[in-house]
Design an enzyme around this catalytic site. Sequence first.
Site, PDB file in Angstrom:
ATOM      1  N   GLY A 120       3.405   6.501   7.624  1.00 44.19           N
ATOM      2  CA  GLY A 120       4.804   6.740   7.250  1.00 44.19           C
ATOM      3  C   GLY A 120       5.715   5.673   7.808  1.00 44.19           C
ATOM      4  N   ASN A 121       5.302   5.050   8.935  1.00 42.86           N
ATOM      5  CA  ASN A 121       6.038   3.895   9.454  1.00 42.86           C
ATOM      6  C   ASN A 121       5.804   2.655   8.603  1.00 42.86           C
ATOM      7  OD1 ASN A 121       5.777   5.217  12.603  1.00 42.86           O
ATOM      8  ND2 ASN A 121       7.652   4.119  12.073  1.00 42.86           N
ATOM      9  N   SER A 122       4.720   2.652   7.822  1.00 40.84           N
ATOM     10  CA  SER A 122       4.376   1.484   7.019  1.00 40.84           C
ATOM     11  C   SER A 122       5.537   1.054   6.138  1.00 40.84           C
ATOM     12  CB  SER A 122       3.167   1.790   6.137  1.00 40.84           C
ATOM     13  OG  SER A 122       2.008   1.935   6.901  1.00 40.84           O
ATOM     14  N   ASP A 173       0.344  -7.802   1.942  1.00 40.61           N
ATOM     15  CA  ASP A 173       0.592  -6.368   1.779  1.00 40.61           C
ATOM     16  C   ASP A 173       2.085  -6.060   1.677  1.00 40.61           C
ATOM     17  OD1 ASP A 173       0.026  -3.666   1.491  1.00 40.61           O
ATOM     18  OD2 ASP A 173      -0.071  -3.292   3.650  1.00 40.61           O
ATOM     19  N   HIS A 233       0.823  -1.219   0.000  1.00 37.09           N
ATOM     20  CA  HIS A 233       0.000   0.000   0.000  1.00 37.09           C
ATOM     21  C   HIS A 233       0.856   1.269   0.000  1.00 37.09           C
ATOM     22  CE1 HIS A 233       0.426  -0.134   4.536  1.00 37.09           C
ATOM     23  NE2 HIS A 233       0.499   1.185   4.343  1.00 37.09           N
TER      24      HIS A 233
END
Length: 245
Positions: A224-226, A148, A118
């Site tokens: 943003g940590n994703s 993901d 994502h």
Amino acid sequence: DAMAKRPAWRQKGREWAVVVVLVALAAALGAWGATRWLPAGPRLTQDDIDAAVLHTLQTQSLPSRSARAAAVIAPSVVLVRGFRDAVKGKGKEEAEADNGVGTGVVVKDDGTIMTNLHVVSGSSRLEVTFMDGTTSPAVVVGVRPENDLAIIKPQKIPDDLVPAVLAGSGDLQPGDEVVAVGFPFGIGPSVSAGVVSGLGREFPVSKDQVMRGLIQFDAAANPGNSGGPLVNMAGEVVGIVTAIL
């Protein structure tokens, strides 16, 4: 006769040389003899060593376990930024728009990066920034929608690139300390620490898809940590930060 014909100063010089060498040798032997017979110092016991270590721990400021883990993984963490073509308006030129930011982690020394799907979805162009400031275009080379996950490859990499060590989550237990490193809201690299709260969690991505086998952790994470790494106290990757519930 040959010696008698030499100038007197040369004979004396040779004699002096012999005397100097002998004196130097005698001094060295004397010093060795003096130290040879000095009484030996007291032998250190294990209690002495333990006391010295304890004193150091009490008087010196040492990095925390979380700080050491973050330092290990830091060279492998990258900022991932996506861009997309903006819709061309009437009387306006088409311009590129920001499609969001995320985090990635280098998993191979050729620059291969793992991140969330994502994070890169919907972007017509990707750009990664390495920890030393090197910036490079990147392309998606593989995806695993059910988890993901996406694999992206940059066009150029730093000379001293350090890939992360992947440890997996098989040995994790609830309560184990973990550290998340990434770029929340594009700010970073930022570090947060916590513990594993649970294992085998499920997360509904949509009404038709449920992600399973997830690690629940309580270290702070934000958009943003994703795509960033979740690491153990050795700085080894045990998971990829995916969702916030």
